[in-house]
Design a protein around this motif. Sequence first.
Motif, mmCIF file in Angstrom:
data_model
loop_
_atom_site.group_PDB
_atom_site.id
_atom_site.type_symbol
_atom_site.label_atom_id
_atom_site.label_comp_id
_atom_site.label_asym_id
_atom_site.label_seq_id
_atom_site.Cartn_x
_atom_site.Cartn_y
_atom_site.Cartn_z
ATOM 1 N N ARG A 55 0.861 -1.175 0.000
ATOM 2 C CA ARG A 55 0.000 0.000 0.000
ATOM 3 C C ARG A 55 0.905 1.235 0.000
ATOM 4 O O ARG A 55 1.628 1.480 0.966
ATOM 5 C CB ARG A 55 -0.919 0.022 1.228
ATOM 6 N N ILE A 56 0.846 1.989 -1.099
ATOM 7 C CA ILE A 56 1.715 3.152 -1.257
ATOM 8 C C ILE A 56 0.829 4.386 -1.336
ATOM 9 O O ILE A 56 -0.023 4.497 -2.218
ATOM 10 C CB ILE A 56 2.593 3.014 -2.511
ATOM 11 N N HIS A 57 1.036 5.308 -0.415
ATOM 12 C CA HIS A 57 0.135 6.443 -0.260
ATOM 13 C C HIS A 57 0.613 7.655 -1.053
ATOM 14 O O HIS A 57 1.683 7.657 -1.664
ATOM 15 C CB HIS A 57 -0.014 6.770 1.225
ATOM 16 N N ALA A 58 -0.192 8.709 -1.020
ATOM 17 C CA ALA A 58 -0.012 9.855 -1.906
ATOM 18 C C ALA A 58 1.353 10.519 -1.755
ATOM 19 O O ALA A 58 1.889 10.645 -0.654
ATOM 20 C CB ALA A 58 -1.119 10.885 -1.634
ATOM 21 N N PHE A 59 1.899 10.909 -2.888
ATOM 22 C CA PHE A 59 3.111 11.714 -3.000
ATOM 23 C C PHE A 59 4.383 10.965 -2.581
ATOM 24 O O PHE A 59 5.428 11.591 -2.397
ATOM 25 C CB PHE A 59 2.982 13.023 -2.221
ATOM 26 N N ALA A 60 4.318 9.658 -2.427
ATOM 27 C CA ALA A 60 5.550 8.890 -2.230
ATOM 28 C C ALA A 60 6.361 8.929 -3.525
ATOM 29 O O ALA A 60 5.813 8.908 -4.630
ATOM 30 C CB ALA A 60 5.225 7.453 -1.844
ATOM 31 N N ALA A 61 7.693 8.984 -3.381
ATOM 32 C CA ALA A 61 8.603 8.992 -4.529
ATOM 33 C C ALA A 61 9.541 7.792 -4.379
ATOM 34 O O ALA A 61 10.438 7.798 -3.534
ATOM 35 C CB ALA A 61 9.382 10.297 -4.598
ATOM 36 N N ASP A 82 6.985 -7.771 -0.094
ATOM 37 C CA ASP A 82 5.527 -7.895 -0.050
ATOM 38 C C ASP A 82 4.938 -7.228 1.200
ATOM 39 O O ASP A 82 5.588 -7.131 2.241
ATOM 40 C CB ASP A 82 5.126 -9.371 -0.031
ATOM 41 N N ARG A 83 3.692 -6.783 1.060
ATOM 42 C CA ARG A 83 2.858 -6.342 2.194
ATOM 43 C C ARG A 83 3.468 -5.167 2.962
ATOM 44 O O ARG A 83 3.298 -5.043 4.163
ATOM 45 C CB ARG A 83 2.554 -7.509 3.143
ATOM 46 N N ASN A 84 4.154 -4.320 2.257
ATOM 47 C CA ASN A 84 4.694 -3.114 2.889
ATOM 48 C C ASN A 84 3.683 -1.969 2.816
ATOM 49 O O ASN A 84 2.981 -1.815 1.816
ATOM 50 C CB ASN A 84 5.989 -2.686 2.197
ATOM 51 N N THR A 85 3.630 -1.182 3.884
ATOM 52 C CA THR A 85 2.837 0.043 3.897
ATOM 53 C C THR A 85 3.788 1.221 3.817
ATOM 54 O O THR A 85 4.661 1.387 4.680
ATOM 55 C CB THR A 85 1.981 0.141 5.168
ATOM 56 N N ILE A 86 3.627 2.037 2.778
ATOM 57 C CA ILE A 86 4.510 3.169 2.526
ATOM 58 C C ILE A 86 3.637 4.416 2.512
ATOM 59 O O ILE A 86 2.822 4.608 1.622
ATOM 60 C CB ILE A 86 5.252 2.987 1.190
ATOM 61 N N ARG A 87 3.802 5.267 3.519
ATOM 62 C CA ARG A 87 2.884 6.385 3.708
ATOM 63 C C ARG A 87 3.330 7.631 2.917
ATOM 64 O O ARG A 87 4.264 7.585 2.127
ATOM 65 C CB ARG A 87 2.751 6.691 5.198
ATOM 66 N N GLU A 88 2.643 8.748 3.190
ATOM 67 C CA GLU A 88 2.795 9.938 2.380
ATOM 68 C C GLU A 88 4.224 10.498 2.420
ATOM 69 O O GLU A 88 4.870 10.530 3.451
ATOM 70 C CB GLU A 88 1.830 11.028 2.873
ATOM 71 N N TYR A 89 4.692 10.898 1.244
ATOM 72 C CA TYR A 89 5.963 11.602 1.071
ATOM 73 C C TYR A 89 7.188 10.759 1.442
ATOM 74 O O TYR A 89 8.276 11.309 1.651
ATOM 75 C CB TYR A 89 5.978 12.927 1.853
ATOM 76 N N VAL A 90 7.045 9.464 1.498
ATOM 77 C CA VAL A 90 8.213 8.601 1.695
ATOM 78 C C VAL A 90 9.082 8.643 0.436
ATOM 79 O O VAL A 90 8.571 8.658 -0.691
ATOM 80 C CB VAL A 90 7.778 7.159 2.001
ATOM 81 N N THR A 91 10.407 8.666 0.635
ATOM 82 C CA THR A 91 11.349 8.593 -0.483
ATOM 83 C C THR A 91 12.287 7.417 -0.280
ATOM 84 O O THR A 91 12.852 7.241 0.809
ATOM 85 C CB THR A 91 12.163 9.897 -0.622
ATOM 86 N N TYR A 114 7.120 10.795 5.425
ATOM 87 C CA TYR A 114 8.398 11.497 5.292
ATOM 88 C C TYR A 114 9.609 10.635 5.645
ATOM 89 O O TYR A 114 10.719 11.154 5.789
ATOM 90 C CB TYR A 114 8.412 12.790 6.123
ATOM 91 N N THR A 115 9.435 9.339 5.777
ATOM 92 C CA THR A 115 10.601 8.464 5.925
ATOM 93 C C THR A 115 11.485 8.568 4.686
ATOM 94 O O THR A 115 10.995 8.671 3.566
ATOM 95 C CB THR A 115 10.146 7.010 6.117
ATOM 96 N N HIS A 116 12.807 8.502 4.896
ATOM 97 C CA HIS A 116 13.749 8.480 3.766
ATOM 98 C C HIS A 116 14.685 7.294 3.914
ATOM 99 O O HIS A 116 15.309 7.105 4.969
ATOM 100 C CB HIS A 116 14.570 9.761 3.698
ATOM 101 N N ILE A 117 14.794 6.497 2.860
ATOM 102 C CA ILE A 117 15.738 5.379 2.796
ATOM 103 C C ILE A 117 16.671 5.657 1.621
ATOM 104 O O ILE A 117 16.250 5.648 0.463
ATOM 105 C CB ILE A 117 15.019 4.029 2.632
ATOM 106 N N ALA A 118 17.931 5.899 1.922
ATOM 107 C CA ALA A 118 18.887 6.322 0.903
ATOM 108 C C ALA A 118 19.463 5.120 0.141
ATOM 109 O O ALA A 118 19.150 3.958 0.399
ATOM 110 C CB ALA A 118 20.007 7.132 1.553
ATOM 111 N N HIS A 119 20.347 5.440 -0.780
ATOM 112 C CA HIS A 119 20.923 4.442 -1.687
ATOM 113 C C HIS A 119 21.674 3.335 -0.941
ATOM 114 O O HIS A 119 22.322 3.572 0.076
ATOM 115 C CB HIS A 119 21.864 5.130 -2.681
ATOM 116 N N ALA A 133 11.790 9.455 10.024
ATOM 117 C CA ALA A 133 12.980 8.627 10.242
ATOM 118 C C ALA A 133 13.811 8.601 8.959
ATOM 119 O O ALA A 133 13.271 8.521 7.851
ATOM 120 C CB ALA A 133 12.581 7.209 10.639
ATOM 121 N N THR A 134 15.129 8.652 9.116
ATOM 122 C CA THR A 134 16.008 8.822 7.955
ATOM 123 C C THR A 134 17.193 7.869 8.036
ATOM 124 O O THR A 134 17.884 7.803 9.054
ATOM 125 C CB THR A 134 16.529 10.272 7.889
ATOM 126 N N LEU A 135 17.426 7.150 6.937
ATOM 127 C CA LEU A 135 18.623 6.336 6.792
ATOM 128 C C LEU A 135 19.523 6.978 5.748
ATOM 129 O O LEU A 135 19.091 7.219 4.606
ATOM 130 C CB LEU A 135 18.283 4.917 6.327
#
Length: 257
Positions: A55-61, A82-91, A114-119, A133-135
């Motif tokens: 489930r990927i919510h609005a404005f996720a990139a 599988d079965r991940n929930t990705i909320r608004e503005y996650v990158t 607004y979670t960020h998971i980097a390269h 939360a930011t990685l």
Amino acid sequence: MIHPTAQIDPAARIGENVRIGAYCVVGAEVEIGDGTVLASHVVIDGPTRIGRDCRIHAFAAIGGEPQDKKYAGERVTLEIGDRNTIREYVTINRGTGNGGGVTRVGDDNWLLAYTHIAHDCQVGNHCVFSNNATLAGHVTVGDHVILSGFAGVHQFCRIGAHAFIGMGAFVNGDVPPFVMVAQEGYGRPRGINAEGLKRRGFSPERIGAIKRAYRALYLSGQPLAEVRAQLAAMADDAPDVKAMLDFIDTAERGLLR
């Protein structure tokens, strides 16, 4: 199941029963598994593979180029389970050529707004990343890890399974499994994640062994070499202590102590 305003590249592969909302953009070399739902205004660049029932919510990139000056356009990927929930503005960014080439997120994770998971990050299963939360790049996160709101993890750090990172804590060293970190300038260990372990069915005996290992590592005041010998003796009868010891033995950035 695809809104008429969505833009889907002909090279994208869309599974069965996928729903794609208004104004979404799905690029080339994107694969979306069966039953996954994209709300409106989601952007997914490729090469990216997303599993089933996410489930990927609005404005996720999702799947954008890595934010790394050394990136030179080489083919790099993002893999989400599988079965991940990705909320608004996650990158979530793809990997880099000199960092392994792939960013991975496992199964059954909750990534809040607004979670960020980097390269080149490698995230396990059943994790919860709270808002903001930011990685940084090249971070490895084990299973059942909780990152509270506004927590930040420095590049190349590792977070062991079942660890808990408190709100606003900045992590600049490896965090062993089961350990709880709280904010004090940079995050510092503050006991074990006992409540989380209870919820996941850990017996009192297992939790007791983990507590004894924590006391030896963080409260004894002994050098790490002596602590390691104590943990090795404990590990004979305690697999969880063995997991902590193995983590310590493979720490490259330096242990958070």
